[in-house]
Design a protein around this motif. Structure first.
Motif, PDB file in Angstrom:
ATOM      1  N   LEU A 223       0.822  -1.212   0.000  1.00  0.00           N
ATOM      2  CA  LEU A 223       0.000   0.000   0.000  1.00  0.00           C
ATOM      3  C   LEU A 223       0.858   1.265   0.000  1.00  0.00           C
ATOM      4  CD1 LEU A 223      -2.838  -1.052   2.455  1.00  0.00           C
ATOM      5  CD2 LEU A 223      -3.009  -0.734  -0.012  1.00  0.00           C
ATOM      6  N   VAL A 224       2.005   1.231   0.693  1.00  0.00           N
ATOM      7  CA  VAL A 224       2.908   2.386   0.695  1.00  0.00           C
ATOM      8  C   VAL A 224       3.432   2.643  -0.714  1.00  0.00           C
ATOM      9  CG1 VAL A 224       5.179   3.194   1.466  1.00  0.00           C
ATOM     10  CG2 VAL A 224       3.570   2.242   3.111  1.00  0.00           C
ATOM     11  N   VAL A 225       3.872   1.597  -1.379  1.00  0.00           N
ATOM     12  CA  VAL A 225       4.388   1.753  -2.747  1.00  0.00           C
ATOM     13  C   VAL A 225       3.286   2.248  -3.681  1.00  0.00           C
ATOM     14  CG1 VAL A 225       5.321   0.488  -4.725  1.00  0.00           C
ATOM     15  CG2 VAL A 225       6.231   0.081  -2.438  1.00  0.00           C
ATOM     16  N   LEU A 226       2.085   1.712  -3.536  1.00  0.00           N
ATOM     17  CA  LEU A 226       0.962   2.146  -4.363  1.00  0.00           C
ATOM     18  C   LEU A 226       0.625   3.612  -4.108  1.00  0.00           C
ATOM     19  CD1 LEU A 226      -1.197   1.177  -6.381  1.00  0.00           C
ATOM     20  CD2 LEU A 226      -2.639   0.669  -4.420  1.00  0.00           C
ATOM     21  N   ALA A 227       0.591   4.013  -2.846  1.00  0.00           N
ATOM     22  CA  ALA A 227       0.297   5.413  -2.509  1.00  0.00           C
ATOM     23  C   ALA A 227       1.374   6.338  -3.062  1.00  0.00           C
ATOM     24  CB  ALA A 227       0.177   5.578  -0.997  1.00  0.00           C
ATOM     25  N   LEU A 228       2.623   5.930  -2.954  1.00  0.00           N
ATOM     26  CA  LEU A 228       3.717   6.743  -3.485  1.00  0.00           C
ATOM     27  C   LEU A 228       3.610   6.890  -4.997  1.00  0.00           C
ATOM     28  CD1 LEU A 228       6.224   8.252  -2.590  1.00  0.00           C
ATOM     29  CD2 LEU A 228       7.523   6.149  -2.864  1.00  0.00           C
ATOM     30  N   ALA A 229       3.265   5.822  -5.680  1.00  0.00           N
ATOM     31  CA  ALA A 229       3.107   5.889  -7.132  1.00  0.00           C
ATOM     32  C   ALA A 229       1.959   6.829  -7.513  1.00  0.00           C
ATOM     33  CB  ALA A 229       2.858   4.498  -7.694  1.00  0.00           C
ATOM     34  N   VAL A 230       0.849   6.737  -6.785  1.00  0.00           N
ATOM     35  CA  VAL A 230      -0.292   7.622  -7.073  1.00  0.00           C
ATOM     36  C   VAL A 230       0.091   9.082  -6.829  1.00  0.00           C
ATOM     37  CG1 VAL A 230      -2.605   8.268  -6.260  1.00  0.00           C
ATOM     38  CG2 VAL A 230      -2.055   5.880  -6.692  1.00  0.00           C
ATOM     39  N   LEU A 231       0.806   9.356  -5.741  1.00  0.00           N
ATOM     40  CA  LEU A 231       1.221  10.728  -5.447  1.00  0.00           C
ATOM     41  C   LEU A 231       2.188  11.266  -6.499  1.00  0.00           C
ATOM     42  CD1 LEU A 231       1.607  10.533  -1.583  1.00  0.00           C
ATOM     43  CD2 LEU A 231      -0.130  11.790  -2.873  1.00  0.00           C
ATOM     44  N   ILE A 232       3.065  10.415  -7.004  1.00  0.00           N
ATOM     45  CA  ILE A 232       3.989  10.846  -8.060  1.00  0.00           C
ATOM     46  C   ILE A 232       3.223  11.189  -9.331  1.00  0.00           C
ATOM     47  CG2 ILE A 232       5.816  10.033  -9.615  1.00  0.00           C
ATOM     48  CD1 ILE A 232       6.988   8.528  -7.208  1.00  0.00           C
ATOM     49  N   VAL A 233       2.255  10.357  -9.687  1.00  0.00           N
ATOM     50  CA  VAL A 233       1.453  10.624 -10.886  1.00  0.00           C
ATOM     51  C   VAL A 233       0.672  11.929 -10.715  1.00  0.00           C
ATOM     52  CG1 VAL A 233      -0.527   9.807 -12.230  1.00  0.00           C
ATOM     53  CG2 VAL A 233       1.301   8.227 -11.625  1.00  0.00           C
ATOM     54  N   ILE A 234       0.068  12.127  -9.550  1.00  0.00           N
ATOM     55  CA  ILE A 234      -0.703  13.353  -9.306  1.00  0.00           C
ATOM     56  C   ILE A 234       0.198  14.579  -9.387  1.00  0.00           C
ATOM     57  CG2 ILE A 234      -1.920  14.636  -7.495  1.00  0.00           C
ATOM     58  CD1 ILE A 234      -3.216  12.009  -6.661  1.00  0.00           C
TER      59      ILE A 234
ATOM     60  N   ILE B   1       7.321  11.648   5.113  1.00  0.00           N
ATOM     61  CA  ILE B   1       7.029  11.590   6.548  1.00  0.00           C
ATOM     62  C   ILE B   1       5.621  11.041   6.776  1.00  0.00           C
ATOM     63  CG2 ILE B   1       6.594  13.008   8.598  1.00  0.00           C
ATOM     64  CD1 ILE B   1       8.920  14.802   7.684  1.00  0.00           C
ATOM     65  N   GLY B   2       4.671  11.522   6.011  1.00  0.00           N
ATOM     66  CA  GLY B   2       3.292  11.050   6.155  1.00  0.00           C
ATOM     67  C   GLY B   2       3.156   9.574   5.826  1.00  0.00           C
ATOM     68  N   LEU B   3       3.832   9.134   4.760  1.00  0.00           N
ATOM     69  CA  LEU B   3       3.780   7.714   4.398  1.00  0.00           C
ATOM     70  C   LEU B   3       4.418   6.835   5.464  1.00  0.00           C
ATOM     71  CD1 LEU B   3       4.544   7.747   0.573  1.00  0.00           C
ATOM     72  CD2 LEU B   3       2.426   7.055   1.683  1.00  0.00           C
ATOM     73  N   MET B   4       5.533   7.271   6.027  1.00  0.00           N
ATOM     74  CA  MET B   4       6.200   6.470   7.053  1.00  0.00           C
ATOM     75  C   MET B   4       5.377   6.416   8.337  1.00  0.00           C
ATOM     76  SD  MET B   4       8.812   5.097   5.799  1.00  0.00           S
ATOM     77  CE  MET B   4       8.029   5.023   4.216  1.00  0.00           C
ATOM     78  N   ILE B   5       4.743   7.524   8.713  1.00  0.00           N
ATOM     79  CA  ILE B   5       3.879   7.518   9.898  1.00  0.00           C
ATOM     80  C   ILE B   5       2.693   6.586   9.660  1.00  0.00           C
ATOM     81  CG2 ILE B   5       2.271   8.922  11.259  1.00  0.00           C
ATOM     82  CD1 ILE B   5       4.281  11.228  10.970  1.00  0.00           C
ATOM     83  N   GLY B   6       2.075   6.676   8.497  1.00  0.00           N
ATOM     84  CA  GLY B   6       0.941   5.807   8.183  1.00  0.00           C
ATOM     85  C   GLY B   6       1.332   4.345   8.129  1.00  0.00           C
ATOM     86  N   ALA B   7       2.482   4.048   7.517  1.00  0.00           N
ATOM     87  CA  ALA B   7       2.940   2.662   7.426  1.00  0.00           C
ATOM     88  C   ALA B   7       3.278   2.113   8.810  1.00  0.00           C
ATOM     89  CB  ALA B   7       4.161   2.562   6.516  1.00  0.00           C
ATOM     90  N   GLY B   8       3.931   2.922   9.630  1.00  0.00           N
ATOM     91  CA  GLY B   8       4.258   2.481  10.989  1.00  0.00           C
ATOM     92  C   GLY B   8       3.014   2.200  11.810  1.00  0.00           C
ATOM     93  N   ALA B   9       2.034   3.079  11.718  1.00  0.00           N
ATOM     94  CA  ALA B   9       0.782   2.869  12.458  1.00  0.00           C
ATOM     95  C   ALA B   9       0.069   1.616  11.958  1.00  0.00           C
ATOM     96  CB  ALA B   9      -0.120   4.097  12.305  1.00  0.00           C
ATOM     97  N   ALA B  10       0.061   1.403  10.651  1.00  0.00           N
ATOM     98  CA  ALA B  10      -0.594   0.218  10.100  1.00  0.00           C
ATOM     99  C   ALA B  10       0.125  -1.066  10.515  1.00  0.00           C
ATOM    100  CB  ALA B  10      -0.667   0.315   8.575  1.00  0.00           C
TER     101      ALA B  10
END
Length: 94
Positions: free
Chosen positions: A38-49, A64-73
């Motif tokens: 999910l982190v890789v997918l979110a990063l890809a979507v953010l890059i495209v946007i 930072i937001g992705l790492m906080i979200g991934a850590g919490a998950a």
């Protein structure tokens, strides 16, 4: 035996398993694999946007937001997996 006689009834013989062991059941997907996917997918979507120019993103804040979200998950998934695993009965020993 004539060609009109019915075929003799036979019972199927079970095939022996290799090594006398049953095949293991399929393991469920691991929490870490799902979260990092999910982190890789979110990063890809953010890059495209950001490349489309829809929004301007600060790379540091995104990471930072992705790492906080991934850590919490990962923590939440680990707690849920531990809770699910500890439902068995105890034998009274520590």
């Amino acid at each position: 035996m004539s060609s009109f006689d019915p075929a003799p009834e036979t019972t199927p013989v079970p095939k022996p398993s290799a090594g006398g062991q049953d095949e293991p059941a399929e393991a469920p997907a691991r929490i870490g694999t799902i979260v990092w996917g999910l982190v890789v997918l979110a990063l890809a979507v953010l890059i495209v946007i950001s490349q489309l120019g829809i929004v301007v993103l600060n790379g540091t804040y995104v990471l930072i937001g992705l790492m906080i979200g991934a850590g919490a998950a990962l923590v939440a998934g680990g707690l849920l997996a531990a809770r699910k695993r500890d439902n068995g009965t105890t034998n009274g020993k520590s």
